[in-house]
Every structure is written in C-alpha cells, then in structure tokens.
Design a protein around this motif. Structure first.
Motif, PDB file in Angstrom:
ATOM      1  N   LEU A  21     -54.123  73.027  -1.722  1.00  0.00           N
ATOM      2  CA  LEU A  21     -53.871  74.215  -2.542  1.00  0.00           C
ATOM      3  C   LEU A  21     -54.387  75.480  -1.860  1.00  0.00           C
ATOM      4  CD1 LEU A  21     -54.766  72.798  -6.078  1.00  0.00           C
ATOM      5  CD2 LEU A  21     -52.498  73.437  -5.263  1.00  0.00           C
ATOM      6  N   MET A  22     -55.553  75.386  -1.219  1.00  0.00           N
ATOM      7  CA  MET A  22     -56.073  76.548  -0.486  1.00  0.00           C
ATOM      8  C   MET A  22     -55.184  76.876   0.703  1.00  0.00           C
ATOM      9  SD  MET A  22     -60.245  76.316  -0.628  1.00  0.00           S
ATOM     10  CE  MET A  22     -60.391  74.599  -0.093  1.00  0.00           C
ATOM     11  N   LYS A 182     -69.503  85.885   8.075  1.00  0.00           N
ATOM     12  CA  LYS A 182     -69.822  85.729   6.664  1.00  0.00           C
ATOM     13  C   LYS A 182     -69.910  84.253   6.302  1.00  0.00           C
ATOM     14  CE  LYS A 182     -69.197  90.193   6.358  1.00  0.00           C
ATOM     15  NZ  LYS A 182     -70.346  91.126   6.239  1.00  0.00           N
ATOM     16  N   VAL A 183     -70.774  83.918   5.350  1.00  0.00           N
ATOM     17  CA  VAL A 183     -70.924  82.529   4.896  1.00  0.00           C
ATOM     18  C   VAL A 183     -70.879  82.496   3.373  1.00  0.00           C
ATOM     19  CG1 VAL A 183     -72.366  80.459   4.911  1.00  0.00           C
ATOM     20  CG2 VAL A 183     -72.343  81.969   6.909  1.00  0.00           C
ATOM     21  N   LEU A 184     -70.027  81.628   2.857  1.00  0.00           N
ATOM     22  CA  LEU A 184     -69.871  81.438   1.415  1.00  0.00           C
ATOM     23  C   LEU A 184     -70.207  79.995   1.056  1.00  0.00           C
ATOM     24  CD1 LEU A 184     -68.764  82.034  -1.497  1.00  0.00           C
ATOM     25  CD2 LEU A 184     -66.486  81.486  -0.588  1.00  0.00           C
ATOM     26  N   THR A 185     -71.083  79.813   0.059  1.00  0.00           N
ATOM     27  CA  THR A 185     -71.410  78.486  -0.457  1.00  0.00           C
ATOM     28  C   THR A 185     -70.779  78.321  -1.834  1.00  0.00           C
ATOM     29  OG1 THR A 185     -73.545  78.580   0.704  1.00  0.00           O
ATOM     30  CG2 THR A 185     -73.258  76.861  -0.974  1.00  0.00           C
ATOM     31  N   VAL A 186     -69.976  77.267  -1.991  1.00  0.00           N
ATOM     32  CA  VAL A 186     -69.259  77.020  -3.243  1.00  0.00           C
ATOM     33  C   VAL A 186     -69.847  75.788  -3.923  1.00  0.00           C
ATOM     34  CG1 VAL A 186     -66.997  76.645  -4.300  1.00  0.00           C
ATOM     35  CG2 VAL A 186     -67.185  77.969  -2.173  1.00  0.00           C
ATOM     36  N   THR A 187     -70.203  75.931  -5.205  1.00  0.00           N
ATOM     37  CA  THR A 187     -70.809  74.807  -5.925  1.00  0.00           C
ATOM     38  C   THR A 187     -70.056  74.549  -7.232  1.00  0.00           C
ATOM     39  OG1 THR A 187     -72.418  76.269  -7.014  1.00  0.00           O
ATOM     40  CG2 THR A 187     -73.096  75.246  -4.947  1.00  0.00           C
ATOM     41  N   PRO A 188     -68.915  73.873  -7.153  1.00  0.00           N
ATOM     42  CA  PRO A 188     -68.148  73.589  -8.365  1.00  0.00           C
ATOM     43  C   PRO A 188     -68.649  72.354  -9.111  1.00  0.00           C
ATOM     44  CG  PRO A 188     -67.002  72.748  -6.465  1.00  0.00           C
ATOM     45  CD  PRO A 188     -68.240  73.424  -5.937  1.00  0.00           C
ATOM     46  N   GLU A 210     -55.993  74.149  -9.289  1.00  0.00           N
ATOM     47  CA  GLU A 210     -55.319  75.411  -8.972  1.00  0.00           C
ATOM     48  C   GLU A 210     -56.266  76.596  -9.157  1.00  0.00           C
ATOM     49  OE1 GLU A 210     -52.423  78.172  -7.913  1.00  0.00           O
ATOM     50  OE2 GLU A 210     -52.281  75.988  -7.767  1.00  0.00           O
ATOM     51  N   LYS A 211     -57.011  76.569 -10.247  1.00  0.00           N
ATOM     52  CA  LYS A 211     -57.943  77.663 -10.525  1.00  0.00           C
ATOM     53  C   LYS A 211     -59.077  77.678  -9.507  1.00  0.00           C
ATOM     54  CE  LYS A 211     -60.744  79.736 -14.194  1.00  0.00           C
ATOM     55  NZ  LYS A 211     -61.181  79.644 -15.619  1.00  0.00           N
ATOM     56  N   VAL A 212     -59.570  76.496  -9.140  1.00  0.00           N
ATOM     57  CA  VAL A 212     -60.652  76.405  -8.161  1.00  0.00           C
ATOM     58  C   VAL A 212     -60.200  76.984  -6.817  1.00  0.00           C
ATOM     59  CG1 VAL A 212     -62.071  74.816  -6.800  1.00  0.00           C
ATOM     60  CG2 VAL A 212     -61.763  74.426  -9.249  1.00  0.00           C
ATOM     61  N   ILE A 217     -60.457  81.349  -2.658  1.00  0.00           N
ATOM     62  CA  ILE A 217     -59.781  82.331  -1.803  1.00  0.00           C
ATOM     63  C   ILE A 217     -60.177  83.745  -2.202  1.00  0.00           C
ATOM     64  CG2 ILE A 217     -57.545  83.274  -1.112  1.00  0.00           C
ATOM     65  CD1 ILE A 217     -58.212  80.553   0.137  1.00  0.00           C
ATOM     66  N   ASN A 218     -60.265  84.013  -3.483  1.00  0.00           N
ATOM     67  CA  ASN A 218     -60.699  85.340  -3.952  1.00  0.00           C
ATOM     68  C   ASN A 218     -62.128  85.641  -3.518  1.00  0.00           C
ATOM     69  OD1 ASN A 218     -58.253  85.808  -5.197  1.00  0.00           O
ATOM     70  ND2 ASN A 218     -58.943  85.233  -7.244  1.00  0.00           N
ATOM     71  N   ALA A 219     -62.987  84.618  -3.560  1.00  0.00           N
ATOM     72  CA  ALA A 219     -64.389  84.811  -3.149  1.00  0.00           C
ATOM     73  C   ALA A 219     -64.489  85.114  -1.656  1.00  0.00           C
ATOM     74  CB  ALA A 219     -65.202  83.560  -3.499  1.00  0.00           C
ATOM     75  N   ILE A 220     -63.621  84.480  -0.868  1.00  0.00           N
ATOM     76  CA  ILE A 220     -63.582  84.780   0.572  1.00  0.00           C
ATOM     77  C   ILE A 220     -63.188  86.235   0.785  1.00  0.00           C
ATOM     78  CG2 ILE A 220     -62.395  84.299   2.755  1.00  0.00           C
ATOM     79  CD1 ILE A 220     -62.030  81.400   1.725  1.00  0.00           C
ATOM     80  N   GLU A 221     -62.122  86.646   0.117  1.00  0.00           N
ATOM     81  CA  GLU A 221     -61.628  88.016   0.276  1.00  0.00           C
ATOM     82  C   GLU A 221     -62.667  89.044  -0.145  1.00  0.00           C
ATOM     83  OE1 GLU A 221     -56.836  87.836  -0.221  1.00  0.00           O
ATOM     84  OE2 GLU A 221     -57.997  87.666  -2.065  1.00  0.00           O
ATOM     85  N   ASN A 222     -63.428  88.727  -1.196  1.00  0.00           N
ATOM     86  CA  ASN A 222     -64.422  89.667  -1.714  1.00  0.00           C
ATOM     87  C   ASN A 222     -65.794  89.482  -1.082  1.00  0.00           C
ATOM     88  OD1 ASN A 222     -62.921  91.219  -3.826  1.00  0.00           O
ATOM     89  ND2 ASN A 222     -62.568  89.168  -4.645  1.00  0.00           N
ATOM     90  N   GLU A 223     -65.873  88.594  -0.098  1.00  0.00           N
ATOM     91  CA  GLU A 223     -67.096  88.359   0.679  1.00  0.00           C
ATOM     92  C   GLU A 223     -68.302  88.012  -0.192  1.00  0.00           C
ATOM     93  OE1 GLU A 223     -67.570  91.627   3.391  1.00  0.00           O
ATOM     94  OE2 GLU A 223     -65.797  91.076   4.553  1.00  0.00           O
ATOM     95  N   LYS A 224     -68.066  87.155  -1.188  1.00  0.00           N
ATOM     96  CA  LYS A 224     -69.172  86.649  -1.992  1.00  0.00           C
ATOM     97  C   LYS A 224     -69.999  85.690  -1.148  1.00  0.00           C
ATOM     98  CE  LYS A 224     -67.202  87.019  -6.642  1.00  0.00           C
ATOM     99  NZ  LYS A 224     -66.927  86.294  -7.909  1.00  0.00           N
TER     100      LYS A 224
END
Length: 273
Positions: A21-22, A182-188, A210-212, A217-224
């Motif tokens: 999906l990503m 940049k580094v993003l950590t995702v904890t679903p 789909e939502k995940v 992708i939105n978090a990557i774009e917004n550099e969270k």
C-alpha cells in the motif's frame, strides 16, 4: 517538507500488506523508482504487475532478510546499479504468536534478525549514500509492542523495543551532526493485514491498512520524528510512567484486554506485513 516526487523509495516487505500500500502511495506522490525487497517471489511478481506504472520504475528483489549473505548481496546489487535510495522504509516484520517457553531457537533468531538486525544492517549499508548527498529519509516501522510487554509475543516485543531504541538514537545522531538525513519511528497497534489474524481487541480498535499506509506517507512528507497509531497510543508512555506495575497490569491486561489479545492468534504462513 520531504517530497517523494522524483525520488527512489525502497520498501522491505513491500510485496504485500502495508508495504504494498505504501508502494502505491509513493507512486501516486511521484516517486520515480520503487525498490521492493521481499522473501515471497510470487508476491513480488504480483506486486510488480499491480504497481506497474509508466512513470515509475519498479525493481523487485527477492531476499531473506534473516540471511546476512543475501542482505549484503542485495545492498551491493543496489549500489552496483548506481541507485541512490532517497527514502528507506524498514517495514518487513515477522511474529511468532506463542508463549516464550514454546519458542524454538530458530524462531527467536528469525524474529530478531528480520525485525531488528536486518533494518540496522540495511540502513548501515545505504546510509553512506545519504550522508554523502546530505539528504535522505529512514523510516522504521516498530510497534506499540515496542513500548508495552504482552504475553504471547515476548520475542516480538523484544525485537520492537530494540528497533525503537535504535531508531530514535539514530535520529538524534543524524540531527546532532546536521546530516540532512531524517528518521521517523512508527509505532502502530495491531494492523488488520493478516499478520495478526485472529487477535482480539475489545477496546482499542485494530487499524485499517489503508489508513496506516496513508498516515506513514504523510508523516514522511511532514518530517515527523514519531508516529503512533491510533491516537491513544500517544498516552502509553505517560500511563506507564505514572502507574505502579501491578496497577498497569490491571488497566492494560484486564480493562483493555491486551494481555489476552493473542489468545486467539492465528497469523499466516508468510507473516511479513
């Protein structure tokens, strides 16, 4: 803001689940090249057919991430092709849903290799390119299980605690040295992809794939720097910090039903996301 347009994106475990999906969303955002790493050759072929796009090159690479020699060969292959990975998404994961006493040595080894060691090694192999360029994005898919103990998934929890600690430490190093990486950590929480098929969750909602994928992708774009899903997971560190351990067991285990969530676990044969 990080833009995916004209970028090369690499996704491990990218032939199915949220990885696939990503991939779709990266193409929609204008990625020029998508590199998919997956152990399932048939799924890779299906993914290439599904993702086929005249504006994006799809490069499928079959690799067992628990095998260091295969991982080294894959890194060398990517670099040897002259490819520069702009966005690395360490997404592949496995789970063995059973009590710790019932684990085999092989199950422990594979879980730690795929979930913890492989992301570190793959990142280490591709990081020099990012540092030389002065830009890049590393996304590490950890889990809420990386913050909370849970019976029936002890080794999985251990692997995700490891990846979360490494990921945020890497972020601090990259920021300290002003590398531009940049580094993003995702904890679903549990995601409804089949990897956790059969789990029960009476209070906290199981996430829709789909939502995940869209939120990552939105978090990557917004550099969270961190993304937790659903929103209640943001409260978890606070709750762990203020509640005595026995009371935490009651709240999490009995009221939220987390400690029995794996009792009905079935999973799937190929348990990458």
């Amino acid at each position: 803001m990080t833009k995916l347009k004209d970028k090369t994106v690499l996704i491990t475990g990218g032939a199915s689940g949220i990885g696939l999906l990503m991939g779709h969303k990266a193409i929609q955002k204008g990625a020029v090249r998508l590199i998919i790493l997956d152990i399932d050759r048939e799924a890779l072929l299906n993914a290439v057919e599904e993702l086929s796009n005249n504006n994006c090159e799809i490069l499928p690479l079959s690799v067992d991430l628990s095998d260091e020699s295969q991982l080294r060969e894959t890194i060398d292959d990517i670099i040897g092709r002259g490819l520069q990975v702009d966005v690395l998404i360490n997404n592949a994961g496995v789970v063995t849903g059973k009590d710790y006493k019932d684990h085999s040595f092989e199950e422990i080894e594979r879980t730690m290799q795929v979930n913890s060691i492989a992301p570190m090694k793959l990142t280490l192999g591709l990081l020099p390119q990012m540092l030389e360029k002065g830009s890049g994005h590393i996304v590490n898919i950890s889990s809420a299980a990386g913050m909370l103990a849970n019976p029936g998934m002890s080794v999985y929890c251990a692997s995700k605690w490891a990846i979360s600690g490494w990921s945020d430490s890497l972020r601090i190093e990259m920021e300290r040295e002003r590398t531009g990486v940049k580094v993003l950590t995702v904890t679903p929480y549990y995601i409804d992809t089949g990897m956790f098929r059969g789990v029960s969750s009476p209070v906290v909602p199981i996430l829709k794939p789909e939502k995940v994928a869209r939120q990552i992708i939105n978090a990557i774009e917004n550099e969270k720097i961190v993304l937790r899903m659903p929103l209640i997971i943001y409260l978890l560190p606070f709750i762990k910090g203020i509640l005595p351990k026995r009371l935490l067991d009651i709240v999490v285990g009995k009221i939220f039903g987390i400690y029995t969530s794996m009792n009905t676990f079935k999973g799937r044969a190929h348990d990458q996301r």
